[in-house]
Design a protein around this motif. Sequence first.
Motif, PDB file in Angstrom:
ATOM      1  N   PHE A  76      -7.934  17.032  -1.560  1.00 24.54           N
ATOM      2  CA  PHE A  76      -7.380  16.729  -2.926  1.00 24.54           C
ATOM      3  C   PHE A  76      -7.619  15.311  -3.191  1.00 24.54           C
ATOM      4  O   PHE A  76      -7.072  14.230  -3.156  1.00 24.54           O
ATOM      5  N   LYS A  77      -9.127  15.020  -3.587  1.00 30.35           N
ATOM      6  CA  LYS A  77      -9.520  13.797  -3.932  1.00 30.35           C
ATOM      7  C   LYS A  77      -9.410  13.301  -5.318  1.00 30.35           C
ATOM      8  O   LYS A  77      -9.273  14.273  -6.332  1.00 30.35           O
ATOM      9  N   VAL A  78      -9.358  12.241  -5.262  1.00 27.77           N
ATOM     10  CA  VAL A  78      -9.322  11.348  -6.829  1.00 27.77           C
ATOM     11  C   VAL A  78     -10.440  10.434  -7.025  1.00 27.77           C
ATOM     12  O   VAL A  78     -10.839   9.966  -5.834  1.00 27.77           O
ATOM     13  N   LYS A  79     -10.958  10.196  -8.247  1.00 30.95           N
ATOM     14  CA  LYS A  79     -12.070   9.447  -8.501  1.00 30.95           C
ATOM     15  C   LYS A  79     -11.607   8.340  -9.395  1.00 30.95           C
ATOM     16  O   LYS A  79     -10.622   8.115  -9.982  1.00 30.95           O
ATOM     17  N   GLU A  80     -12.474   7.028  -8.892  1.00 31.26           N
ATOM     18  CA  GLU A  80     -12.439   5.954  -9.587  1.00 31.26           C
ATOM     19  C   GLU A  80     -13.051   5.901 -10.810  1.00 31.26           C
ATOM     20  O   GLU A  80     -13.811   6.643 -11.211  1.00 31.26           O
ATOM     21  N   GLY A  81     -12.518   4.850 -11.649  1.00 31.14           N
ATOM     22  CA  GLY A  81     -12.892   4.887 -13.218  1.00 31.14           C
ATOM     23  C   GLY A  81     -14.144   3.968 -12.733  1.00 31.14           C
ATOM     24  O   GLY A  81     -14.086   3.061 -11.984  1.00 31.14           O
ATOM     25  N   ARG A  82     -15.142   3.905 -13.889  1.00 30.94           N
ATOM     26  CA  ARG A  82     -16.302   2.718 -13.854  1.00 30.94           C
ATOM     27  C   ARG A  82     -15.584   1.531 -14.875  1.00 30.94           C
ATOM     28  O   ARG A  82     -15.145   1.874 -15.756  1.00 30.94           O
ATOM     29  N   LEU A 128       0.991  -1.313  -0.161  1.00 31.77           N
ATOM     30  CA  LEU A 128       0.108  -0.023   0.073  1.00 31.77           C
ATOM     31  C   LEU A 128       0.883   1.246   0.145  1.00 31.77           C
ATOM     32  O   LEU A 128       0.780   2.363  -0.639  1.00 31.77           O
ATOM     33  N   GLN A 129       1.971   1.060   0.779  1.00 26.69           N
ATOM     34  CA  GLN A 129       2.989   2.532   0.824  1.00 26.69           C
ATOM     35  C   GLN A 129       3.377   2.623  -0.558  1.00 26.69           C
ATOM     36  O   GLN A 129       3.544   3.788  -1.135  1.00 26.69           O
ATOM     37  N   ARG A 130       3.782   1.551  -1.240  1.00 32.43           N
ATOM     38  CA  ARG A 130       4.456   1.821  -2.521  1.00 32.43           C
ATOM     39  C   ARG A 130       3.599   2.332  -3.543  1.00 32.43           C
ATOM     40  O   ARG A 130       3.857   3.069  -4.335  1.00 32.43           O
ATOM     41  N   HIS A 131       2.018   1.887  -3.513  1.00 30.83           N
ATOM     42  CA  HIS A 131       1.095   2.217  -4.381  1.00 30.83           C
ATOM     43  C   HIS A 131       0.786   3.596  -4.048  1.00 30.83           C
ATOM     44  O   HIS A 131       0.622   4.609  -5.151  1.00 30.83           O
ATOM     45  N   VAL A 136      -8.024   1.966  -8.970  1.00 24.33           N
ATOM     46  CA  VAL A 136      -8.951   1.468  -8.313  1.00 24.33           C
ATOM     47  C   VAL A 136      -8.662   1.293  -6.779  1.00 24.33           C
ATOM     48  O   VAL A 136      -9.183   1.317  -5.680  1.00 24.33           O
ATOM     49  N   ARG A 137      -7.316   0.279  -6.542  1.00 23.46           N
ATOM     50  CA  ARG A 137      -6.918   0.008  -5.495  1.00 23.46           C
ATOM     51  C   ARG A 137      -6.464   1.020  -4.652  1.00 23.46           C
ATOM     52  O   ARG A 137      -6.713   1.179  -3.304  1.00 23.46           O
ATOM     53  N   VAL A 138      -5.833   2.093  -5.337  1.00 25.50           N
ATOM     54  CA  VAL A 138      -5.328   3.230  -4.522  1.00 25.50           C
ATOM     55  C   VAL A 138      -6.419   4.427  -4.193  1.00 25.50           C
ATOM     56  O   VAL A 138      -6.208   5.026  -2.979  1.00 25.50           O
ATOM     57  N   VAL A 139      -7.523   4.529  -4.832  1.00 27.35           N
ATOM     58  CA  VAL A 139      -8.415   5.522  -4.710  1.00 27.35           C
ATOM     59  C   VAL A 139      -8.967   5.846  -3.307  1.00 27.35           C
ATOM     60  O   VAL A 139      -9.095   6.742  -2.636  1.00 27.35           O
ATOM     61  N   ARG A 140      -9.389   4.618  -3.159  1.00 28.17           N
ATOM     62  CA  ARG A 140     -10.026   4.518  -1.691  1.00 28.17           C
ATOM     63  C   ARG A 140      -9.082   4.842  -0.427  1.00 28.17           C
ATOM     64  O   ARG A 140      -9.561   5.811   0.358  1.00 28.17           O
TER      65      ARG A 140
END
Length: 128
Positions: free
Chosen positions: A76-82, A40-43, A94-98
């Motif tokens: 500073f939010k980011v959105k997931e793709g669908r 998770l830290q690397r991602h 998708v793994r990182v956004v949450r």
Amino acid sequence: MDLLERVQRRAMKMTRGLEHLSYEDRMRELGLFSLEKTRLQRHLTAAFQYLTGIYKKAGEGLFTRTWSDRTRGNGFKVKEGRFRSDIGKKFFTVRVVRHWNRLPREVVGAHSLEMSMSRLDGTLSNLV
């Protein structure tokens, strides 16, 4: 749990003087993260590099950024793709956004990679 995690757990059991502690307590005592938190830290570090422009060409279109001062935590939010299939859930974005959206403002708003990394280490160590 994958093979590498099982090997790490077994190695932790062989550490002398810490036999009476649980796996998590041994890791904390030795100042280590579990393999899951290391991943998770690397991602999150790679996401910071994409979002700040360090990886300009490779990071184009990976994330949809939104900025708002009205949100709690970091603005500073980011959105997931669908995605239509379950395969999309395994993509890096998708793994990182949450996790990214739950980071404190001082981690995502850092001006340099080194500052972000040190703040991220502190945040992740509180989760161990």
